[in-house]
Design an enzyme around this catalytic site. Structure first.
Site, mmCIF file in Angstrom:
data_model
loop_
_atom_site.group_PDB
_atom_site.id
_atom_site.type_symbol
_atom_site.label_atom_id
_atom_site.label_comp_id
_atom_site.label_asym_id
_atom_site.label_seq_id
_atom_site.Cartn_x
_atom_site.Cartn_y
_atom_site.Cartn_z
ATOM 1 N N ALA A 89 12.632 -1.785 38.942
ATOM 2 C CA ALA A 89 12.363 -2.541 37.708
ATOM 3 C C ALA A 89 11.615 -1.659 36.714
ATOM 4 O O ALA A 89 11.408 -0.465 36.963
ATOM 5 C CB ALA A 89 11.549 -3.783 38.031
ATOM 6 N N ASN A 90 11.223 -2.213 35.595
ATOM 7 C CA ASN A 90 10.356 -1.501 34.649
ATOM 8 C C ASN A 90 9.376 -2.496 34.028
ATOM 9 O O ASN A 90 9.425 -3.683 34.316
ATOM 10 C CB ASN A 90 11.190 -0.779 33.588
ATOM 11 C CG ASN A 90 12.024 -1.735 32.776
ATOM 12 O OD1 ASN A 90 11.501 -2.588 32.078
ATOM 13 N ND2 ASN A 90 13.342 -1.619 32.899
ATOM 14 N N ARG A 91 8.493 -1.997 33.188
ATOM 15 C CA ARG A 91 7.388 -2.834 32.708
ATOM 16 C C ARG A 91 7.706 -3.672 31.473
ATOM 17 O O ARG A 91 6.793 -4.253 30.890
ATOM 18 C CB ARG A 91 6.187 -1.936 32.363
ATOM 19 C CG ARG A 91 5.571 -1.271 33.543
ATOM 20 C CD ARG A 91 4.329 -0.509 33.115
ATOM 21 N NE ARG A 91 3.941 0.456 34.118
ATOM 22 C CZ ARG A 91 3.288 0.127 35.223
ATOM 23 N NH1 ARG A 91 2.954 -1.124 35.452
ATOM 24 N NH2 ARG A 91 2.980 1.067 36.098
ATOM 25 N N SER A 92 8.948 -3.715 31.058
ATOM 26 C CA SER A 92 9.264 -4.492 29.855
ATOM 27 C C SER A 92 8.867 -5.962 30.030
ATOM 28 O O SER A 92 9.158 -6.572 31.046
ATOM 29 C CB SER A 92 10.762 -4.396 29.566
ATOM 30 O OG SER A 92 11.119 -5.347 28.603
ATOM 31 N N ALA B 75 15.236 -3.554 28.149
ATOM 32 C CA ALA B 75 14.999 -2.261 28.793
ATOM 33 C C ALA B 75 15.853 -2.244 30.061
ATOM 34 O O ALA B 75 15.407 -2.620 31.144
ATOM 35 C CB ALA B 75 13.521 -2.113 29.139
#
Ligand code: CTP
Length: 418
Positions: A221-224, A287
């Site tokens: 995942a990412n921090r968006s 993102a």
């Protein structure tokens, strides 16, 4: 009284939902419908039970040229044309005659019949033409309800002062004349057009991160946070657009008056975006994970004693923005991408605009102190074929509003409609 002048242009082709309340003035609404249709408006009618005591749905349907809606719980209609759809498929709602009781229900937020449910569910401009006995109009309870409704943004036309249907009674309470109501409708539609420059447009927005599964419990995942994309969807809806928001997993609420499609992975996001086309504007704020695990494990990957950590083979995800921006048919007239950069922001974003085939790029300076990633503020540059505009640091909601206003202006200038 001199009849107000109406040029007819503002109602031509517009969809008016007329809600008839129970008063003797309902008979004047047959003339109102005729006047609106003469000017090219499409009129749909909803009648309360009380309205049907004064005129029949048959008469209203004959003049409006459409079926008349009367029931909140109609087996067929609720699946077909329910109260939400009645509101959605109108540009403006007129309540005439608006009785004291109907005004009270509106002010109190009641939704116990089709008319009140439509009024509570709508985000469209509402014009009310009251008609009642002068004592009822002047009663503090009615005046209180009128003040509440005005505060809620409801517009009023009339009541006029004059002789009432009951003999010997005179005072404020006569419903405005059909042509006065038409003029008020035209004025409100003109105003709404200025306030809602994206009315009649479909805006498609992607937002949030994607989750790419490793096994049933783990993912990449990412921090968006989805804040920027969600704010854009909300701003587009506020400017009158029909909005489809394709959102990855986020912890923020769905924006109001937006169709939200929740997805997990990049592949699901692309499929949802394709299913939502055609659109006038595509805004790709998600993102999206660039890679996914080549073959996610069907079972949880276990730690084996002494064994080396598992290695993850990655494959590239589809580039959603590029896929949509470079297709011929069904390409939105205006395609907007985002670029998160920490250095040489403008140069990198200019290259990205060309490489992705989009019209505009919003370059997101993620090195800025405000902390664009997950934060509430954003410093952006808008890069178009004409050049670069650097916007001051502002809230993501302001970035969203400004971007959608610019997009509306652009479409107006190029005059493209799906
Ligand atoms: N995008 C997309 N699908 C992807 C990857 C990106 O739709 N698989 C879109 C994003 O929504 C965004 C733009 O492309 O509008 C960003 O492009 P990207 O190449 O991912 O740029 P950055 O996120 O800035 O990353 P990098 O600089 O590493 O390329």
């Amino acid at each position: 009284m001199r009849a107000p002048s109406t040029n007819g242009l503002d109602v031509n082709g517009r969809r008016i939902l007329l809600i008839l309340g129970g008063g003797i003035a309902a008979y004047k609404c047959l003339d109102l419908i005729r006047r609106l249709r003469e000017r090219g408006a499409k009129v749909r009618a909803v009648m309360t039970a009380a309205a049907q005591q004064f005129i029949t749905p048959l008469a209203v349907g004959a003049i409006s040229g459409d079926r008349v809606f009367t029931e909140l719980f109609d087996r067929e209609d609720e699946h077909d044309v329910g109260h939400i759809r009645l509101s959605r498929e109108a540009d403006l709602i007129v309540v005439a005659p608006a009785t004291a009781s109907l005004l009270a229900k509106m002010a109190g937020g009641h939704a116990d019949d089709l008319a009140t449910a439509v009024l509570l569910a709508t985000d469209k401009p509402v014009l009310v033409a009251p008609a009642m006995n002068p004592r009822m109009w002047l009663h503090p309870a009615t005046q209180r309800n009128v003040a509440t409704l005005r505060g809620d943004g409801i517009r009023f036309i009339g009541p006029n002062t004059g002789e009432m249907a009951e003999s010997g009674e005179a005072g404020p309470g006569r419903m405005a004349e059909p042509l006065e109501i038409v003029a008020a409708i035209e004025e409100l539609l003109r105003e709404a057009k200025n306030d809602r420059p994206l009315a009649g447009r479909h805006v498609l927005v992607t937002s949030g991160p994607t989750h790419e599964p490793i096994d049933p419990v783990r993912y990449i995942a990412n921090r968006s946070s989805g804040k920027q994309g969600h704010a854009i969807a909300r701003a587009a809806a506020e400017l009158g657009a029909r909005v489809t928001l394709v959102s990855g997993p986020v912890s923020i609420a769905d924006p109001p008056n937006v169709d939200v499609v929740h997805v997990e992975t990049a592949q699901e996001m692309l499929a949802a975006v394709e299913a939502a086309l055609p659109a006038d504007i595509g805004v790709f704020a998600a993102a999206v994970a660039d890679w996914r695990v080549a073959s996610a494990s069907g079972q949880k990957i276990k730690k084996e004693k002494g064994a080396a950590p598992p290695s993850l083979a990655l494959v590239e995800n589809p580039d959603i923005l590029k896929t949509i921006a470079t297709r011929g048919p069904m390409r939105p007239a205006l395609v907007i991408g985002f670029a998160a950069e920490t250095e040489n922001v403008v140069e990198a974003a200019k290259k990205k605009r060309k490489a992705k085939g989009c019209d505009w790029i919003v370059a997101n300076d993620v090195s800025e102190k405000g902390g664009a990633m997950g934060g509430d503020r954003n410093a952006v540059h808008l890069i178009t074929a004409q050049g670069t505009e650097s916007w001051p640091v502002m809230d993501k909601t302001e970035v969203a509003r400004r971007l959608m206003e610019r997009a509306a202006q652009h479409l107006r200038q190029t005059q493209v409609t799906v």
